[in-house]
Design an enzyme around this catalytic site. Sequence first.
Site, PDB file in Angstrom:
ATOM      1  N   LYS A  95     -23.993  22.266  22.818  1.00 49.43           N
ATOM      2  CA  LYS A  95     -24.264  23.420  23.676  1.00 49.43           C
ATOM      3  C   LYS A  95     -23.598  24.703  23.163  1.00 49.43           C
ATOM      4  O   LYS A  95     -24.226  25.762  23.143  1.00 49.43           O
ATOM      5  CB  LYS A  95     -23.796  23.115  25.100  1.00 49.43           C
ATOM      6  CG  LYS A  95     -24.246  24.132  26.126  1.00 49.43           C
ATOM      7  CD  LYS A  95     -24.214  23.530  27.518  1.00 49.43           C
ATOM      8  CE  LYS A  95     -22.809  23.148  27.930  1.00 49.43           C
ATOM      9  NZ  LYS A  95     -22.001  24.348  28.290  1.00 49.43           N
ATOM     10  N   ARG A 122     -17.403  10.469  30.733  1.00 52.39           N
ATOM     11  CA  ARG A 122     -17.684  11.908  30.821  1.00 52.39           C
ATOM     12  C   ARG A 122     -19.157  12.166  31.107  1.00 52.39           C
ATOM     13  O   ARG A 122     -19.514  13.089  31.838  1.00 52.39           O
ATOM     14  CB  ARG A 122     -17.280  12.622  29.523  1.00 52.39           C
ATOM     15  CG  ARG A 122     -15.766  12.884  29.442  1.00 52.39           C
ATOM     16  CD  ARG A 122     -15.350  13.304  28.055  1.00 52.39           C
ATOM     17  NE  ARG A 122     -15.922  14.561  27.638  1.00 52.39           N
ATOM     18  CZ  ARG A 122     -16.108  14.905  26.357  1.00 52.39           C
ATOM     19  NH1 ARG A 122     -15.774  14.080  25.387  1.00 52.39           N
ATOM     20  NH2 ARG A 122     -16.634  16.070  26.062  1.00 52.39           N
ATOM     21  N   ARG A 176     -21.497  25.498  37.225  1.00 54.96           N
ATOM     22  CA  ARG A 176     -21.235  24.092  36.995  1.00 54.96           C
ATOM     23  C   ARG A 176     -21.796  23.215  38.110  1.00 54.96           C
ATOM     24  O   ARG A 176     -21.936  22.013  37.931  1.00 54.96           O
ATOM     25  CB  ARG A 176     -19.718  23.883  36.993  1.00 54.96           C
ATOM     26  CG  ARG A 176     -19.184  23.486  35.679  1.00 54.96           C
ATOM     27  CD  ARG A 176     -17.688  23.296  35.720  1.00 54.96           C
ATOM     28  NE  ARG A 176     -17.106  23.835  34.518  1.00 54.96           N
ATOM     29  CZ  ARG A 176     -17.344  23.377  33.315  1.00 54.96           C
ATOM     30  NH1 ARG A 176     -18.159  22.345  33.139  1.00 54.96           N
ATOM     31  NH2 ARG A 176     -16.801  23.925  32.254  1.00 54.96           N
ATOM     32  N   ARG A 201     -16.879  10.228  15.408  1.00 58.25           N
ATOM     33  CA  ARG A 201     -15.949  11.243  14.900  1.00 58.25           C
ATOM     34  C   ARG A 201     -14.606  10.625  14.542  1.00 58.25           C
ATOM     35  O   ARG A 201     -14.083   9.778  15.255  1.00 58.25           O
ATOM     36  CB  ARG A 201     -15.762  12.356  15.940  1.00 58.25           C
ATOM     37  CG  ARG A 201     -16.991  13.252  16.041  1.00 58.25           C
ATOM     38  CD  ARG A 201     -17.144  13.900  17.391  1.00 58.25           C
ATOM     39  NE  ARG A 201     -15.936  14.475  17.886  1.00 58.25           N
ATOM     40  CZ  ARG A 201     -15.700  15.795  18.010  1.00 58.25           C
ATOM     41  NH1 ARG A 201     -16.631  16.659  17.635  1.00 58.25           N
ATOM     42  NH2 ARG A 201     -14.583  16.218  18.502  1.00 58.25           N
ATOM     43  N   ARG A 251      -9.853   9.890  18.132  1.00 62.71           N
ATOM     44  CA  ARG A 251      -9.167  10.430  19.308  1.00 62.71           C
ATOM     45  C   ARG A 251      -9.635   9.682  20.555  1.00 62.71           C
ATOM     46  O   ARG A 251     -10.773   9.217  20.617  1.00 62.71           O
ATOM     47  CB  ARG A 251      -9.495  11.925  19.456  1.00 62.71           C
ATOM     48  CG  ARG A 251      -8.898  12.797  18.339  1.00 62.71           C
ATOM     49  CD  ARG A 251      -9.461  14.223  18.410  1.00 62.71           C
ATOM     50  NE  ARG A 251      -9.260  14.801  19.740  1.00 62.71           N
ATOM     51  CZ  ARG A 251     -10.189  15.452  20.429  1.00 62.71           C
ATOM     52  NH1 ARG A 251     -11.394  15.614  19.926  1.00 62.71           N
ATOM     53  NH2 ARG A 251      -9.924  15.952  21.607  1.00 62.71           N
TER      54      ARG A 251
END
Length: 217
Positions: free
Chosen positions: A13, A171, A88, A127, A160
């Site tokens: 985004k 999430r 939001r 990642r 991470r």
Amino acid sequence: MRVVLVGPPGAGKGTQAQFIASHLSIPKISTGDIFRANVSGGTELGKLAKGFMDRGDLVPDEVTIAMVRDRLAENDAQEGFLLDGFPRNVAQAEVLKKMLADFGIGLDLVLELVVDDDEVVRRLAGRRTCRSCGKVWHVDFDPPKVDGICDACGGELFQRDDDREETIRHRLEVYQEQTAPLISFYADEGILRGVDATGPVEEVTQRAMSELRRFAD
Ligand SMILES: [Zn+2]
């Protein structure tokens, strides 16, 4: 044009917001940027927000909304803007609608970046971050020459906590819960357009731009 961009974590985004805003020659207005500008500029709202952040609390809606209102009143936003990270939720969307109505304007389009959950997990869970220099690699899209070792500095790569699959799935659930009502709100207003956000970054930008051009015609 006055545009809102929404999309799940991992949809790209921030990058798309930047590209689309620059194609349209309008400012990209993100809540993150507004917070930083107010805090570093030492405005009253910035001091207020910093107080909450320093205590580890969420900045209340009213403070965010006041900052957005100030930002939208600035000169460069008069011909249009692209909002990223606001609204939001439906409550904020209602406030934004009223705020714009006070200025005698309204939103033109809401673009929703659409990516399925498995694709987001593939992007984010791959990642790997270098412990020494912080550079981010990706096991599929941008792998280092030697597994687990940073090409740039020879440091050790690790995953991470934020990039772990269960964290990402969580999430995504939170996003769905918060955003589904927002998406329906804008669908009801008749200004929601979905953009397929899979594939190369430039292609996604092109898809978004053709939705925007279709509107402008
Ligand atoms: Zn490194």
